[in-house]
Design a protein around this motif. Structure first.
Motif, mmCIF file in Angstrom:
data_model
loop_
_atom_site.group_PDB
_atom_site.id
_atom_site.type_symbol
_atom_site.label_atom_id
_atom_site.label_comp_id
_atom_site.label_asym_id
_atom_site.label_seq_id
_atom_site.Cartn_x
_atom_site.Cartn_y
_atom_site.Cartn_z
ATOM 1 N N VAL A 121 -15.815 -13.753 10.620
ATOM 2 C CA VAL A 121 -14.942 -12.780 9.896
ATOM 3 C C VAL A 121 -14.482 -13.374 8.740
ATOM 4 C CG1 VAL A 121 -12.863 -11.541 10.430
ATOM 5 C CG2 VAL A 121 -14.680 -11.742 12.357
ATOM 6 N N GLN A 122 -13.926 -14.512 8.715
ATOM 7 C CA GLN A 122 -13.125 -14.993 7.532
ATOM 8 C C GLN A 122 -14.228 -15.230 6.529
ATOM 9 O OE1 GLN A 122 -12.816 -18.249 5.937
ATOM 10 N NE2 GLN A 122 -14.659 -19.128 6.876
ATOM 11 N N ALA A 123 -15.409 -15.760 6.857
ATOM 12 C CA ALA A 123 -16.232 -15.879 5.558
ATOM 13 C C ALA A 123 -16.617 -14.428 4.945
ATOM 14 C CB ALA A 123 -17.508 -16.435 6.095
ATOM 15 N N PHE A 124 -16.632 -13.387 5.737
ATOM 16 C CA PHE A 124 -16.865 -12.114 5.098
ATOM 17 C C PHE A 124 -15.773 -11.844 4.117
ATOM 18 C CE2 PHE A 124 -16.556 -7.547 5.287
ATOM 19 C CZ PHE A 124 -17.707 -7.088 4.776
ATOM 20 N N CYS A 125 -14.580 -11.820 4.665
ATOM 21 C CA CYS A 125 -13.289 -11.511 4.139
ATOM 22 C C CYS A 125 -13.385 -12.126 2.741
ATOM 23 C CB CYS A 125 -12.080 -11.760 4.989
ATOM 24 S SG CYS A 125 -12.098 -10.282 6.268
ATOM 25 N N SER A 126 -13.553 -13.630 2.743
ATOM 26 C CA SER A 126 -13.467 -14.336 1.611
ATOM 27 C C SER A 126 -14.429 -14.028 0.643
ATOM 28 C CB SER A 126 -13.829 -15.907 2.183
ATOM 29 O OG SER A 126 -13.489 -16.953 0.972
ATOM 30 N N SER A 127 -15.737 -13.548 1.185
ATOM 31 C CA SER A 127 -16.771 -13.180 0.014
ATOM 32 C C SER A 127 -16.220 -11.818 -0.413
ATOM 33 C CB SER A 127 -17.924 -13.094 0.906
ATOM 34 O OG SER A 127 -18.476 -14.214 1.264
ATOM 35 N N ILE A 128 -15.571 -11.114 -0.169
ATOM 36 C CA ILE A 128 -15.056 -9.733 -0.620
ATOM 37 C C ILE A 128 -14.084 -9.811 -1.745
ATOM 38 C CG2 ILE A 128 -14.210 -7.633 -0.122
ATOM 39 C CD1 ILE A 128 -16.782 -7.417 0.838
ATOM 40 N N THR A 129 -12.815 -10.925 -1.163
ATOM 41 C CA THR A 129 -11.911 -11.065 -2.248
ATOM 42 C C THR A 129 -12.494 -11.813 -3.283
ATOM 43 O OG1 THR A 129 -11.257 -13.166 -0.636
ATOM 44 C CG2 THR A 129 -10.261 -10.920 -0.501
ATOM 45 N N GLY A 130 -13.402 -12.605 -3.087
ATOM 46 C CA GLY A 130 -13.961 -13.672 -4.184
ATOM 47 C C GLY A 130 -14.729 -12.691 -5.135
ATOM 48 N N THR A 131 -15.199 -11.600 -4.658
ATOM 49 C CA THR A 131 -15.877 -10.684 -5.460
ATOM 50 C C THR A 131 -14.888 -9.948 -6.455
ATOM 51 O OG1 THR A 131 -17.720 -10.264 -3.798
ATOM 52 C CG2 THR A 131 -17.452 -8.556 -5.698
ATOM 53 N N LEU A 132 -13.770 -9.428 -5.784
ATOM 54 C CA LEU A 132 -12.944 -9.048 -6.667
ATOM 55 C C LEU A 132 -12.325 -9.887 -7.526
ATOM 56 C CD1 LEU A 132 -10.809 -7.337 -3.737
ATOM 57 C CD2 LEU A 132 -12.285 -6.106 -5.348
ATOM 58 N N ALA A 133 -12.141 -11.330 -7.289
ATOM 59 C CA ALA A 133 -11.749 -12.405 -8.233
ATOM 60 C C ALA A 133 -12.615 -12.570 -9.379
ATOM 61 C CB ALA A 133 -11.285 -13.574 -7.434
ATOM 62 N N THR A 134 -14.130 -12.554 -9.056
ATOM 63 C CA THR A 134 -15.099 -12.829 -10.123
ATOM 64 C C THR A 134 -14.835 -11.636 -11.212
ATOM 65 O OG1 THR A 134 -16.398 -13.835 -8.439
ATOM 66 C CG2 THR A 134 -17.199 -13.030 -10.330
ATOM 67 N N HIS A 135 -14.807 -10.505 -10.572
ATOM 68 C CA HIS A 135 -14.692 -9.262 -11.699
ATOM 69 C C HIS A 135 -13.484 -9.405 -12.459
ATOM 70 C CE1 HIS A 135 -13.220 -5.107 -12.565
ATOM 71 N NE2 HIS A 135 -14.446 -5.043 -12.928
ATOM 72 N N ALA A 136 -12.201 -9.953 -11.983
ATOM 73 C CA ALA A 136 -11.161 -10.032 -12.664
ATOM 74 C C ALA A 136 -11.482 -11.148 -13.686
ATOM 75 C CB ALA A 136 -10.036 -10.466 -11.676
ATOM 76 N N VAL A 137 -11.662 -12.257 -13.470
ATOM 77 C CA VAL A 137 -11.962 -13.528 -14.299
ATOM 78 C C VAL A 137 -12.994 -12.952 -15.183
ATOM 79 C CG1 VAL A 137 -12.899 -15.832 -14.407
ATOM 80 C CG2 VAL A 137 -11.309 -15.171 -12.571
ATOM 81 N N LEU A 138 -13.881 -12.480 -14.965
ATOM 82 C CA LEU A 138 -14.865 -12.036 -16.042
ATOM 83 C C LEU A 138 -14.332 -11.074 -17.106
ATOM 84 C CD1 LEU A 138 -18.308 -11.506 -13.940
ATOM 85 C CD2 LEU A 138 -17.783 -13.354 -15.668
ATOM 86 N N LYS A 139 -13.656 -10.220 -16.521
ATOM 87 C CA LYS A 139 -12.986 -9.183 -17.499
ATOM 88 C C LYS A 139 -11.864 -9.818 -18.382
ATOM 89 C CE LYS A 139 -10.177 -4.590 -17.234
ATOM 90 N NZ LYS A 139 -9.307 -4.035 -16.386
ATOM 91 N N GLY A 140 -11.295 -10.833 -17.671
ATOM 92 C CA GLY A 140 -10.297 -11.599 -18.486
ATOM 93 C C GLY A 140 -10.786 -12.512 -19.624
ATOM 94 N N ALA A 141 -11.948 -12.894 -19.222
ATOM 95 C CA ALA A 141 -12.776 -13.830 -20.159
ATOM 96 C C ALA A 141 -13.412 -12.998 -21.352
ATOM 97 C CB ALA A 141 -13.673 -14.608 -19.475
ATOM 98 N N GLY A 142 -13.404 -11.725 -21.342
ATOM 99 C CA GLY A 142 -13.700 -10.582 -22.363
ATOM 100 C C GLY A 142 -15.200 -10.223 -22.240
ATOM 101 N N VAL A 143 -15.751 -10.207 -20.813
ATOM 102 C CA VAL A 143 -16.936 -9.667 -20.697
ATOM 103 C C VAL A 143 -16.852 -8.031 -20.819
ATOM 104 C CG1 VAL A 143 -18.871 -9.115 -18.976
ATOM 105 C CG2 VAL A 143 -17.899 -11.285 -19.342
#
Length: 449
Positions: free
Chosen positions: A68-90
């Motif tokens: 359960v925790q791994a699934f939740c971490s993967s979902i929030t990690g996806t949100l974080a990846t999107h945010a970082v890529l956006k902030g980096a200028g993608v």
């Protein structure tokens, strides 16, 4: 006529052998449904060989919550990846590729430095408190993901924020990976650590694949919707933290660390009984913390325990076993170990230290049916010593407490250690957290009882 039936591991019977007219055995597959074939595949692909006999009794509960925790971490990690890529200028036509590359290199570089520093400072303590560090790593991972989500909102501080996030994730990598290995070792009951680890990896891969598919469906709706992003983050992070707490709380370790030993000693002093591993693990805190009174430090430098020759003479008089010297300094219990100290001496000094801490913390130590007259008298003297000074020990009273506790553990240790063994506690591997300082000292002119 049926002659023989066999099964694979602890599963259901799968084959039956019968003798034909020529007295030759014929094998018949009892379970031949599609459901059985699929079930057998998943059991062999995602569970250790010989499950459940080959793993600890807490394996299933831990793995369910860990999934359960791994699934939740993967979902929030996806949100974080999107945010970082956006902030980096993608996706931003005005963004510089060089600037994005430099940001990414700085982020990775600070993470590498953080990994090295954390492993240097805390690597030796991860085995001793695997459950606590496991939960700490997941909490820190959520903090890092939160920083990644915040970073694009503060473009002026974007690089600094993602670097701090990278350091946090590097600590998560060290603490999480190391404690996962410790928990895997605990769960592997048939020298099958590699198999348990491999199947745990399969489970995590399956969970991450599922989360990836969910992310593919979810991201088109989430992208550009800040409110929905934070709602999903809060919901999944809350579930992630709860699942992690339940996961580490379900682990029942039979090895003794300082926390579990302290609970065992407190319970023994109060009731005369040794708590079972199940009971003690339920009582053990899974959160990192530093006790206000009586923190225990084993294997510290000689100078932090003994300040003068008079101290040495007094403490050696209190400790007739010359393989360790125990003293109370600023409400902490410190032990320096002799170069010849072995595991038995470390267990002995930890037992004495736990008794001292129990008295300092006001545990209601009482005589019981298991306590002999000498041990009961020593317990009473230690309690009176604390009451006489309102719980605040002078240096002379601290020395008296060390002296009395040593005599008590000499009288009571054999019975205590025997009861530990009968209740299922094991002493190897030692997780009592002794540091590596060792010394030798002169006993010339010192009278030892």
């Amino acid at each position: 006529m049926s002659m023989c039936e066999e099964r694979y591991g602890s599963g259901s019977v799968s084959h039956r052998y019968t003798a034909n007219k020529e007295q030759q055995f014929e094998k018949r597959l009892l379970q031949h449904s599609t459901y059985f074939a699929i079930r057998k595949f998943f059991l062999s692909a995602f569970l250790p060989h010989g499950y459940p006999d080959s793993v600890s009794s807490d394996y299933l509960a831990y793995q369910i919550w860990d999934t359960v925790q791994a699934f939740c971490s993967s979902i929030t990690g996806t949100l974080a990846t999107h945010a970082v890529l956006k902030g980096a200028g993608v996706g931003d036509g005005s963004a510089s590729v060089l600037a994005a590359t430099m940001t990414w290199l700085l982020r990775d570089g600070t993470g590498m430095v953080g990994r090295i520093v954390f492993a240097w400072l805390k690597g030796s303590s991860l085995d001793c408190d695997a459950k606590k560090w496991r939960l700490f790593a997941d909490i820190l991972n959520d903090i890092a993901i939160c920083l990644d989500l915040v970073a694009p909102l503060l473009p002026s501080y974007f690089v600094a924020i993602v670097c701090v996030s990278s350091i946090s994730k590097s600590i998560v990598g060290v603490a999480g990976g190391s404690t996962r290995a410790a928990l895997t070792q605990h769960q592997a009951k048939q020298n099958n650590m590699a198999d348990v680890s491999a199947k745990d990896g399969n489970q995590e891969t399956l969970v991450n694949l599922t989360a990836l598919l969910v992310g593919l469906v979810m991201m088109p709706s989430v992208a550009g919707n800040l409110l929905l992003t934070w709602i999903l983050f809060v919901c999944f992070t809350g579930l992630h933290l709860f699942a992690n707490f339940k996961a580490v709380s379900s682990v029942v370790m039979s090895t003794l660390n300082t926390s579990r030993l302290q609970i065992v000693v407190n319970h023994y002093l109060e009731t005369g009984e040794i708590g079972s591993p199940e009971y003690v693990n339920q009582q053990e805190s899974v959160f990192l913390g530093w006790p206000r009174i009586g923190s225990i430090n084993i294997g510290v430098p000689f100078g932090s325990v003994v300040a003068s020759v008079a101290d040495l003479n007094s403490l050696l008089h209190s400790n007739s076993n010359d393989k360790f010297i125990l003293n109370i300094k600023r409400s902490s219990i410190r032990v320096t170990l002799h170069v010849d100290a072995v595991d038995q001496d470390i267990i002995q000094c930890c037992y004495q230290a736990a008794v001292v801490r129990a008295i300092l913390c006001g545990v209601n130590a009482t005589a019981n049916s298991r306590t002999n007259a000498t041990a009961a008298d020593l317990l009473q003297k230690m309690k009176l010593l604390m009451k006489s000074d309102g719980g605040h020990l002078s240096s002379s009273d601290a020395l008296k407490l060390v002296h009395l506790s040593h005599k008590y553990t000499q009288v009571a240790s054999d019975e205590f250690l025997h009861l530990l063994s009968t209740r299922g506690w094991i002493f190897s591997p030692s997780l009592l957290g002794a540091d590596e300082w060792r010394c030798s000292w002169s006993r010339a002119g010192v009278k030892v009882d």
